[in-house]
Design an enzyme around this catalytic site. Structure first.
Site, short mmCIF file in Angstrom:
data_model
loop_
_atom_site.label_atom_id
_atom_site.label_comp_id
_atom_site.label_asym_id
_atom_site.label_seq_id
_atom_site.Cartn_x
_atom_site.Cartn_y
_atom_site.Cartn_z
CE1 TYR A 102 -3.47 -2.68 0.69
CE2 TYR A 102 -4.63 -0.63 1.06
CZ TYR A 102 -4.65 -1.98 0.82
OH TYR A 102 -5.85 -2.62 0.69
CE LYS A 162 1.71 -17.87 -2.37
NZ LYS A 162 0.80 -19.03 -2.45
CG ASP A 184 -2.21 -20.29 -1.05
OD1 ASP A 184 -1.64 -20.20 0.06
OD2 ASP A 184 -1.76 -21.01 -1.96
CG ASP A 220 -8.09 -4.68 1.62
OD1 ASP A 220 -9.02 -4.16 2.26
OD2 ASP A 220 -8.03 -4.70 0.37
CG ASP A 248 -13.67 -6.92 2.34
OD1 ASP A 248 -13.43 -6.16 3.31
OD2 ASP A 248 -14.11 -6.51 1.24
C1 IPM Z 1 -10.42 -1.04 3.87
C2 IPM Z 1 -10.64 -0.50 2.49
C3 IPM Z 1 -9.47 0.41 2.15
C4 IPM Z 1 -8.22 -0.43 2.17
C5 IPM Z 1 -9.61 1.15 0.81
C6 IPM Z 1 -10.90 1.91 0.71
C7 IPM Z 1 -8.43 2.04 0.55
O1 IPM Z 1 -10.80 -1.52 1.57
O2 IPM Z 1 -10.33 -0.24 4.83
O3 IPM Z 1 -10.35 -2.27 4.01
O4 IPM Z 1 -7.91 -1.10 1.19
O5 IPM Z 1 -7.54 -0.42 3.20
MG MG Z 2 -10.89 -3.44 2.44
#
Ligand code: IPM
Ligand code: MG
Length: 358
Positions: free
Chosen positions: A143, A192, A224, A248, A252
């Site tokens: 990032y 990884k 993975d 990240d 999710d």
């Molecule tokens: C998160 C989001 C952010 C990230 C984006 C919006 C930059 O996906 O906070 O998980 O990737 O960190």
């Molecule tokens: Mg995210």
């Protein structure tokens, strides 16, 4: 009189202002019940700051955040700014605020709420007992590495670099071990290491500090494989620690196990007690301004703030109990309601939770 705690409030974009308004009701209710005192200051950030100030992270916003004890954030972003150049995107502001405030550690719990266990796309018997915490490194890795374009043999090339140093890995890994010690004492370090040099360094650091936490059971999991195990045996995870981009993606995935992303809170922490607290969900521009948003994730973010930044454990418990009670009584916002016609509005939900606090 309790010490006044300063909270910088970023309502942001989309449903951000609506959910933040409900969290502020909870702050007020906490003052009444416990005699605590909060001073809130609203600041511009994200898309609205681009519109009004020409930058997603204005200087004065940063200043207010830096002088506060904690930051409460609703959500930022929306289609309106999606095709803007990089400097004029809400996401750039988000990365900037994380870096500027030194928030290297992002805690994203994924908990199954008993009364909502049918909301997930996974079978209830697979999910049974799932209660995990993703600890994501937030200010390093790909990032923040150098990014550029250049001409190559096959035409234009794009380069993103992933860099981690020992200190960056060590501080997040230690925090994850400490969190695991306060939970079920299991830590999965995800990397990884079969391919990436940064992952090999990561694993070395984990193995070096691990003997200092002998009560924590450690496993190394390749990313993975972790993505797969999260779907196969989610309840066997306790704390997962990983680098920025893996975190990240996995957070999710973990959030979706619960089937109710509108319910999950998160904390971003640095070295001291300062923290930024926000719901895991985004700004949901499609439902903004209609009173449809679920404020629970933001309300639970306040509980995290109380516990992790202020040490107000009792008040944090009171919020979490109130949320559970209101849900157990069958109250739902549209995102989690079976019968949508019975769904409560954002502010009705906030009122009920505030009233249920004792
Ligand atoms: C998160 C989001 C952010 C990230 C984006 C919006 C930059 O996906 O906070 O998980 O990737 O960190
Ligand atoms: Mg995210």
């Amino acid at each position: 009189m309790a010490e006044v705690k300063k909270i910088a409030v970023i309502a942001g974009d989309g449903i951000g202002p609506e959910v933040v308004a409900e969290a502020e009701k909870i702050l007020k209710r906490t003052e009444e019940l416990y005699g605590y005192s909060f001073e809130t200051e609203h600041v511009l950030f994200g898309g609205i700051a681009i519109d009004e100030k020409g930058t997603p992270l204005p200087e004065d916003t940063l200043k207010v955040c830096k002088s506060a004890d904690a930051v409460l954030l609703g959500a930022v972003g929306g289609p309106k700014w999606d095709s803007n150049p990089k400097e004029l995107r809400p996401e750039t502001g988000l990365l900037g605020i994380r870096k500027e405030l030194g928030l290297f550690s992002n805690l994203r719990p994924a908990v199954i709420f008993d009364c909502l266990k049918d909301a997930s796309t996974l079978k209830p018997e697979v999910l049974e007992g799932t209660d995990l915490m993703v600890v994501r490194e937030l200010t390093g890795g790909i990032y923040f590495g150098e990014k550029f374009r250049r001409e190559g043999e096959g035409g234009q090339e794009a380069v993103d670099t992933c860099v981690y140093n020992v200190q960056e890995v060590e501080r997040i890994v230690r925090q994850a071990f400490e969190i695991a010690q306060k939970r079920r004492k299991k830590l999965a370090s995800v990397d990884k290491a079969n391919v990436l040099e940064t992952s090999r360094l990561w694993r070395e650091v984990v193995n070096r500090v691990a003997p200092e936490y002998p009560d924590v059971e450690l496993e190394h999991v390749l990313v993975d494989n972790c993505a797969m195990q999260l779907l196969r045996r989610p309840s066997s995870f306790d704390v997962i620690v990983t680098e920025n981009m893996f975190g990240d993606i996995l957070s999710d995935e973990a959030a979706m196990l619960t089937g109710s992303i509108g319910m999950l809170a998160s904390a971003s922490l640095g070295e001291g007690s300062f923290g930024l607290y926000e719901p895991v969900h985004g700004s949901a521009p499609d439902i903004a301004g209609q009173g449809l948003a679920n404020p629970i994730a933001t309300i639970l973010s306040v509980a995290l703030m109380f516990r992790l930044t202020f040490g107000y454990d009792k008040a944090a418990d009171a919020i979490e109990k109130a949320v559970a009670e209101v849900l157990d009584a069958g109250h739902r916002t549209a995102d989690i309601a079976v019968d949508k016609s019975q769904a409560l509005s954002t502010s009705e939900m906030g009122d009920l939770i505030a009233a249920a606090m004792k």
